[in-house]
Design an enzyme around this catalytic site. Structure first.
Site, PDB file in Angstrom:
ATOM      1  N   SER A  37       0.800  -1.230   0.000  1.00 18.38           N
ATOM      2  CA  SER A  37       0.000   0.000   0.000  1.00 18.38           C
ATOM      3  C   SER A  37       0.829   1.274   0.000  1.00 18.38           C
ATOM      4  CB  SER A  37      -0.939   0.016   1.211  1.00 18.38           C
ATOM      5  OG  SER A  37      -0.193  -0.045   2.414  1.00 18.38           O
ATOM      6  N   ASP A 327      -2.654   8.636   7.603  1.00 17.91           N
ATOM      7  CA  ASP A 327      -3.616   7.750   8.243  1.00 17.91           C
ATOM      8  C   ASP A 327      -2.857   6.856   9.230  1.00 17.91           C
ATOM      9  OD1 ASP A 327      -2.445   5.656   6.832  1.00 17.91           O
ATOM     10  OD2 ASP A 327      -4.111   5.349   5.458  1.00 17.91           O
ATOM     11  N   HIS A 330       0.158   5.188   6.962  1.00 25.59           N
ATOM     12  CA  HIS A 330       0.832   5.725   5.775  1.00 25.59           C
ATOM     13  C   HIS A 330       1.282   7.170   5.937  1.00 25.59           C
ATOM     14  CE1 HIS A 330      -1.870   2.447   4.462  1.00 25.59           C
ATOM     15  NE2 HIS A 330      -0.772   2.074   3.815  1.00 25.59           N
TER      16      HIS A 330
END
Length: 366
Positions: A37, A327, A330
């Protein structure tokens, strides 16, 4: 007679234009991205999975101000590398827009949730595991060969820049996901790290077999210092020690494995990017980099905004520039820019054996 000459000239021009439309620009190099991600730019949008970032407020600072599937408020690391190497951003491999001339820019095969191991991220169900990403890379090369021929495709791939980011999920979403996880019962942490490195070696070797010749391999990052781990494991805001121990075991062994692989190949194919060190700089002294905090996520809920997903119902900071984390897991776009700055120009403390600017300069003289 004149009209047939004009017609012939028109055909030649049309043919030349057709060729130009599938010719990679001389100054730009293709860029390929593999991993999780941290570098996924939208592949998971096309999959039935919970590991996605395709709804607000993701993308709030992206040029379109809309979610794209990037786990960021704006641009992610591959986007910023593309900016720095003078290339347009790569499209997700699963995007229907990735066709024709767009293929020559490269492709992003990354998928949120994946790890080095196939059992990492099983809770996300449909994700593109790393060996599948490599199969897609083969498929990509077949598609490009149909466009520009096998020889030019080989040249495009050999001259390309490659970024691969794996490892974090093998700890966060596997070994440490639940107490007494299957992998933690199978392996003591040092043995698990050795196992991961041996499996990663196979992945990198396959990437080399598929034509990768300039491959930046990032480390694990500061696993125990992300807001999600602070929320779950920290009492006083200190980084979670077991996850930090995992990172401190993994990163040096990854670098050793990369050096051994380069020695075996006989040239510097793989470049180790010490992203843990890069993050640690602004985690240990956020104010020096213009952040107000490196503990609290901009978007989330609970302690440190580290619990749950980032959604429209989450707390959302008004100024993303002040937050190192977007977040619970990240970095913010600003933090990503600091990381890429070190990838581009960092010393051997961050980039071993050389940074990306040095690579670019060497390759321009080749």
């Amino acid at each position: 007679m004149a009209s047939s000459s004009v017609c012939g000239l028109g055909m030649i021009l049309s043919f030349a234009l057709a060729l130009a439309s599938v010719a990679p620009p001389a100054e730009a190099r293709a860029f390929f991205v593999f991993g999780d991600s941290l570098v996924d730019n939208g592949n998971n949008n096309y999959l039935a999975t919970s590991a996605r970032a395709d709804s607000p407020p993701y993308g709030i600072d992206y040029p379109t101000h809309r979610p794209t599937g990037r786990f960021s408020n704006g641009l992610n690391i591959p986007d910023i590398i593309s900016e720095n190497i003078g290339s347009e951003p790569t499209l997700p491999y699963l995007s229907p827009q990735l066709k024709g001339n767009k293929l020559l820019v490269g492709a992003n095969f990354a998928s949120a949730g994946v790890g080095i191991l196939n059992d990492t991220g099983i809770q996300f169900v449909n994700i593109i595991r790393i060996w599948r990403q490599l199969e897609y890379f083969q498929q990509y090369q077949q598609r490009v060969s149909a466009l520009i021929g096998a020889n030019r495709t080989k040249q495009l791939v050999n001259q390309a820049l490659v970024l691969i980011t794996l490892g974090g999920n093998d700890f966060v979403n596997n070994y440490f996901l639940v107490p007494y996880s299957a992998r933690s019962r199978q392996f003591a942490l040092p043995d698990y790290v050795r196992y991961l490195i041996s499996e990663y070696h196979k992945v990198l070797l396959r990437l080399y077999e598929l034509g990768g010749r300039r491959v930046i391999v990032t480390g694990s990052g500061p696993l125990g210092c992300v807001p999600a781990e602070l929320a779950m494991r920290s009492r006083n805001g200190e980084c979670a020690p077991e996850l930090q121990r995992a990172a401190s075991l993994f990163d040096p062994q990854l670098e050793q494995m990369i050096n051994a692989l380069n020695s075996k190949i006989g040239t510097h194919v793989f470049i180790a990017a010490n992203t843990k060190e890069m993050h640690t700089d602004f985690i240990s002294n956020p104010q020096a980099f213009g952040f107000s905090t490196a503990k609290i996520a901009c978007c989330g809920q609970g302690p440190y905004n580290g619990l749950g997903l980032c959604t429209v119902l989450s707390n959302l900071c008004p100024n993303r520039e002040l937050y190192a984390f977007w977040d619970p897991f990240h970095p913010s776009e600003k933090a990503n820019r600091l990381i890429v700055q070190q990838i581009m120009t960092g010393s051997t403390k961050y980039m071993n054996p050389m940074n990306l600017s040095t690579i670019m300069e060497m390759d321009s003289r080749a």
